[in-house]
Design an enzyme around this catalytic site. Structure first.
Site, mmCIF file in Angstrom:
data_model
loop_
_atom_site.group_PDB
_atom_site.id
_atom_site.type_symbol
_atom_site.label_atom_id
_atom_site.label_comp_id
_atom_site.label_asym_id
_atom_site.label_seq_id
_atom_site.Cartn_x
_atom_site.Cartn_y
_atom_site.Cartn_z
ATOM 1 N N VAL A 11 42.972 24.144 56.194
ATOM 2 C CA VAL A 11 43.006 22.740 56.637
ATOM 3 C C VAL A 11 44.201 22.080 55.947
ATOM 4 C CG1 VAL A 11 41.742 20.542 56.717
ATOM 5 C CG2 VAL A 11 40.496 22.717 56.872
ATOM 6 N N HIS A 47 37.031 22.516 51.945
ATOM 7 C CA HIS A 47 35.717 23.092 51.637
ATOM 8 C C HIS A 47 34.700 22.704 52.717
ATOM 9 C CE1 HIS A 47 37.390 22.793 47.398
ATOM 10 N NE2 HIS A 47 37.055 24.052 47.477
ATOM 11 N N GLY A 80 38.186 30.498 52.501
ATOM 12 C CA GLY A 80 39.310 29.851 53.184
ATOM 13 C C GLY A 80 40.533 30.758 53.219
ATOM 14 N N HIS A 86 36.937 19.124 48.894
ATOM 15 C CA HIS A 86 37.765 18.340 49.817
ATOM 16 C C HIS A 86 37.467 18.820 51.243
ATOM 17 C CE1 HIS A 86 40.134 21.983 49.846
ATOM 18 N NE2 HIS A 86 40.407 21.864 48.556
ATOM 19 N N MET A 100 34.727 26.221 43.413
ATOM 20 C CA MET A 100 34.790 25.781 42.017
ATOM 21 C C MET A 100 34.675 24.255 41.973
ATOM 22 S SD MET A 100 37.216 28.462 40.044
ATOM 23 C CE MET A 100 38.760 27.733 40.482
HETATM 24 O O1 PAF Z 1 38.419 30.165 45.619
HETATM 25 C C1 PAF Z 1 37.706 29.771 44.671
HETATM 26 O O2 PAF Z 1 37.388 28.589 44.559
HETATM 27 C C2 PAF Z 1 37.221 30.776 43.627
HETATM 28 O O3 PAF Z 1 38.173 31.773 43.414
HETATM 29 C C3 PAF Z 1 35.860 31.391 43.961
HETATM 30 C C4 PAF Z 1 35.902 32.225 45.226
HETATM 31 C C5 PAF Z 1 34.812 30.297 44.122
HETATM 32 C C6 PAF Z 1 35.399 32.323 42.832
HETATM 33 O O4 PAF Z 1 35.316 31.640 41.615
#
Ligand code: PAF
Length: 287
Positions: free
Chosen positions: A183, A43, A154, A40, A36
């Site tokens: 992390v 990700h 994650g 950071h 979303m």
């Molecule tokens: O973990 C997230 O950021 C969200 O739940 C995802 C998997 C991108 C779905 O919107």
């Protein structure tokens, strides 16, 4: 794309599909990292893993309204696609897929949706009704759009990972789900886009969350009661941390473990620090 340039951004389903079709015809494997945004190092660890195991890496950035409740932070959720794109420079990302809400939900709310069932009503699901149905529906849509060989998630969002794995199995979706370890910052806090909402004192208070998991881990060879007592000992004494739940579940079913459980188990914590709701998890081996 040179690795020093930001990745291309696709905003349409047609655009990302044609990019992927071209890669597939050239025999490349692909990985999707669904996010979303507000990227950071947590990700980036997912992106690095994706790059290790696939030729083409797509990072989706989409703040999914369907997974936020009416009193949640959808409007406030941080959004900055340009900064996210810059954060991805040098990480071998082929393209960012950053659609607007009406590209994903052209007729408003979807009629057909994925439901998480009973496993989606516990823990996060109880505090956030409808969250997992919205999350699974958008993940199913993203997997349908990109059709990647792999998708990388994650470990911190353990219930999400369990449900996505379950959905892929139950609905015979071909994508393999790859999970990357949490992390942590130097103070032990799991990296999360919501950490930026914490003031200095709240940040110090929030350390009780990883500390409780560490205490649970140290007590694991003395059984479940010791695990619960150790974690609660830390959390109860933590000023400014309002515990939502501490639970220990079986990793294979996400059901609470029996009192005499021995073997692998997952400890889960959700707590509110000020206005910010944080979750964390640790895999234990109860002896
Ligand atoms: O973990 C997230 O950021 C969200 O739940 C995802 C998997 C991108 C779905 O919107």
């Amino acid at each position: 794309m040179t690795d020093s340039a930001p990745p291309a951004v696709e905003t349409t389903i047609a655009g990302v599909r044609s990019r992927l079709d071209a890669a597939r015809s050239a025999g490349s494997t692909s990985a999707l990292v669904p996010t979303m945004g507000s990227l950071h190092d947590g990700h980036l660890a997912l992106v690095e893993r994706a790059r290790e195991i696939a030729d083409v890496v797509i990072v989706s950035i989409f703040v999914n309204p369907m997974q936020f409740g009416p009193s949640e932070d959808f409007e406030k959720y941080p959004r900055d696609v340009d900064a996210d794109r810059d954060a991805l420079i040098g990480h071998g990302v082929t393209a960012v897929f950053a659609p607007e809400v009406d590209e994903i939900y052209p007729s408003g709310a979807v009629q057909i949706r994925v439901t998480a069932g009973a496993a989606g009503e516990r823990f996060e699901g109880r505090s956030r009704p409808g969250h997992f149905d919205g999350m699974l529906t958008v993940v199913a849509k993203l997997l349908g759009i990109v059709q990647p060989h792999l998708a990388v998630f994650g470990e911190k969002d353990a219930q999400q990972v369990y449900l996505v794995q379950r959905m892929v199995r139950d609905l015979d979706i071909r994508t393999r789900i790859e999970v990357v370890e949490t992390v942590r910052a130097d103070d032990g806090l799991a990296l999360s886009s919501r950490n930026q909402f914490l003031g200095e004192r709240q940040r110090r208070a929030a350390r009780a969350i990883p500390d409780a998991l560490e205490a649970a881990q140290s007590a694991a060879d003395r059984g479940l009661d010791a695990v619960i007592a150790a974690a609660q000992g830390v959390l109860m004494g933590a000023d400014g941390v309002e515990l939502d739940y501490f639970a220990v579940v079986r990793p294979d079913t996400f059901q609470p473990v029996d009192d005499d459980h021995r073997g692998p188990a997952r400890a889960l914590i959700a707590a509110r620090v000020g206005e910010t709701r944080l979750i964390d998890t640790e895999l234990l081996h109860i002896g």
